[in-house]
Design an enzyme around this catalytic site. Structure first.
Site, PDB file in Angstrom:
ATOM      1  N   TRP A 109      80.034 102.844  47.305  1.00 34.12           N
ATOM      2  CA  TRP A 109      80.206 103.016  45.854  1.00 34.12           C
ATOM      3  C   TRP A 109      78.946 103.534  45.161  1.00 34.12           C
ATOM      4  CZ3 TRP A 109      81.522  98.363  48.355  1.00 34.12           C
ATOM      5  CH2 TRP A 109      80.532  97.379  48.384  1.00 34.12           C
ATOM      6  N   GLU A 168      77.521  91.394  46.687  1.00 24.87           N
ATOM      7  CA  GLU A 168      77.602  92.257  47.872  1.00 24.87           C
ATOM      8  C   GLU A 168      76.535  91.909  48.893  1.00 24.87           C
ATOM      9  OE1 GLU A 168      75.421  93.039  45.624  1.00 24.87           O
ATOM     10  OE2 GLU A 168      74.959  95.180  45.539  1.00 24.87           O
ATOM     11  N   ASP A 200      69.827  89.167  49.497  1.00 19.60           N
ATOM     12  CA  ASP A 200      68.558  89.740  49.958  1.00 19.60           C
ATOM     13  C   ASP A 200      67.458  88.685  49.762  1.00 19.60           C
ATOM     14  OD1 ASP A 200      66.564  91.463  50.749  1.00 19.60           O
ATOM     15  OD2 ASP A 200      66.504  92.559  48.877  1.00 19.60           O
ATOM     16  N   TRP A 215      67.432  98.265  54.035  1.00 22.92           N
ATOM     17  CA  TRP A 215      68.161  98.650  52.835  1.00 22.92           C
ATOM     18  C   TRP A 215      69.587  99.059  53.204  1.00 22.92           C
ATOM     19  CZ3 TRP A 215      67.409  97.535  48.017  1.00 22.92           C
ATOM     20  CH2 TRP A 215      68.197  98.162  47.050  1.00 22.92           C
ATOM     21  N   TYR A 267      75.595 101.439  50.070  1.00 22.11           N
ATOM     22  CA  TYR A 267      77.019 101.141  49.912  1.00 22.11           C
ATOM     23  C   TYR A 267      77.774 102.382  49.477  1.00 22.11           C
ATOM     24  CZ  TYR A 267      75.923  96.270  50.552  1.00 22.11           C
ATOM     25  OH  TYR A 267      75.513  95.090  51.107  1.00 22.11           O
TER      26      TYR A 267
HETATM   27  P1  5GP Z   1      68.619  89.413  45.714  1.00 25.82           P
HETATM   28  O1  5GP Z   1      68.541  88.753  44.371  1.00 25.82           O
HETATM   29  O2  5GP Z   1      69.292  88.585  46.764  1.00 25.82           O
HETATM   30  O3  5GP Z   1      67.289  89.928  46.158  1.00 25.82           O
HETATM   31  O4  5GP Z   1      69.438  90.729  45.566  1.00 25.82           O
HETATM   32  C1  5GP Z   1      70.645  90.779  44.993  1.00 25.82           C
HETATM   33  C2  5GP Z   1      70.881  92.142  44.413  1.00 25.82           C
HETATM   34  O5  5GP Z   1      69.858  93.115  44.729  1.00 25.82           O
HETATM   35  C3  5GP Z   1      72.129  92.693  44.990  1.00 25.82           C
HETATM   36  O6  5GP Z   1      73.242  92.248  44.279  1.00 25.82           O
HETATM   37  C4  5GP Z   1      71.896  94.201  44.898  1.00 25.82           C
HETATM   38  O7  5GP Z   1      72.284  94.675  43.646  1.00 25.82           O
HETATM   39  C5  5GP Z   1      70.406  94.365  45.079  1.00 25.82           C
HETATM   40  N1  5GP Z   1      70.077  94.671  46.480  1.00 25.82           N
HETATM   41  C6  5GP Z   1      69.286  93.938  47.287  1.00 25.82           C
HETATM   42  N2  5GP Z   1      69.208  94.471  48.500  1.00 25.82           N
HETATM   43  C7  5GP Z   1      69.971  95.599  48.481  1.00 25.82           C
HETATM   44  C8  5GP Z   1      70.293  96.589  49.463  1.00 25.82           C
HETATM   45  O8  5GP Z   1      69.870  96.557  50.624  1.00 25.82           O
HETATM   46  N3  5GP Z   1      71.112  97.598  49.063  1.00 25.82           N
HETATM   47  C9  5GP Z   1      71.610  97.678  47.801  1.00 25.82           C
HETATM   48  N4  5GP Z   1      72.392  98.705  47.499  1.00 25.82           N
HETATM   49  N5  5GP Z   1      71.328  96.753  46.842  1.00 25.82           N
HETATM   50  C10 5GP Z   1      70.516  95.708  47.186  1.00 25.82           C
END
Ligand code: 5GP
Length: 170
Positions: free
Chosen positions: A154, A93, A96, A149, A152
């Protein structure tokens, strides 16, 4: 920190548009591979437009308090050779820090798929800690957003309130 609220309708439309972009680019996956839990619903919406089977993996880098852990926990993974010789569309989704994508891609590439393409619903504009392996040539993004942030639908415990906020911020 200011937050984004996206409605189900907006998300559906973003995924529809990106699916059309994927089809137009000539990439035809054998499988949609959803990273759980956040990639599950986007992957299911994507399947409405790209009619391929969905398989799932689930890892988490974040603990129950949303704190980033050093190593991810693999809650569910593929069996050996599940994606060997296949074209895979990996779905999450939000991109980040990119650590999740980096980890999953490096693990999945060990099975020697024909190709892995990535689809993320949202890509945050920021310096990334994780890196996409050089062999990944296709990276599809629903929407590029600021580093805030994202809430979502869900995850909402009150979906009516969520949708109201999403409408106010649209
Ligand atoms: P990354 O590994 O790119 O930092 O983050 C991936 C995971 O972190 C996403 O699949 C999600 O589960 C969580 N995450 C990171 N940023 C957000 C955000 O802004 N909102 C939400 N709901 N989850 C996030």
């Amino acid at each position: 920190m200011d937050k984004y609220y996206f409605s189900y309708q907006t998300i559906h439309n973003t995924i529809k548009e990106t699916a059309q972009e994927i089809i137009a680019s000539g990439f035809e996956p054998d499988l949609i591979l959803a990273i759980g839990g956040g990639g599950f619903i986007p992957a299911r919406i994507l399947r409405t437009f790209i009619k391929k089977p969905i398989v799932t993996i689930a890892i988490s880098y974040y603990d129950a308090n949303d704190q980033l852990q050093e190593k991810p926990v693999k809650h569910q993974w593929l069996s050996q050779n599940d994606i060997a010789g296949k074209k895979v569309l990996l779905v999450d989704e939000v991109d980040d820090t990119r650590l999740t994508l980096e980890y999953c891609l490096n693990e999945l590439l060990q099975q020697h798929p024909t190709e892995i393409a990535v689809f993320v619903l949202h890509k945050k504009l920021k310096e990334k800690r994780g890196h996409i392996p050089a062999s990944i040539k296709r990276f599809y993004v629903g929407e590029t957003i600021e580093d805030k942030w994202v809430c979502y639908p869900w995850d909402a415990t009150d979906i009516n309130e969520h949708e109201k906020r999403a409408k106010q911020k649209a």
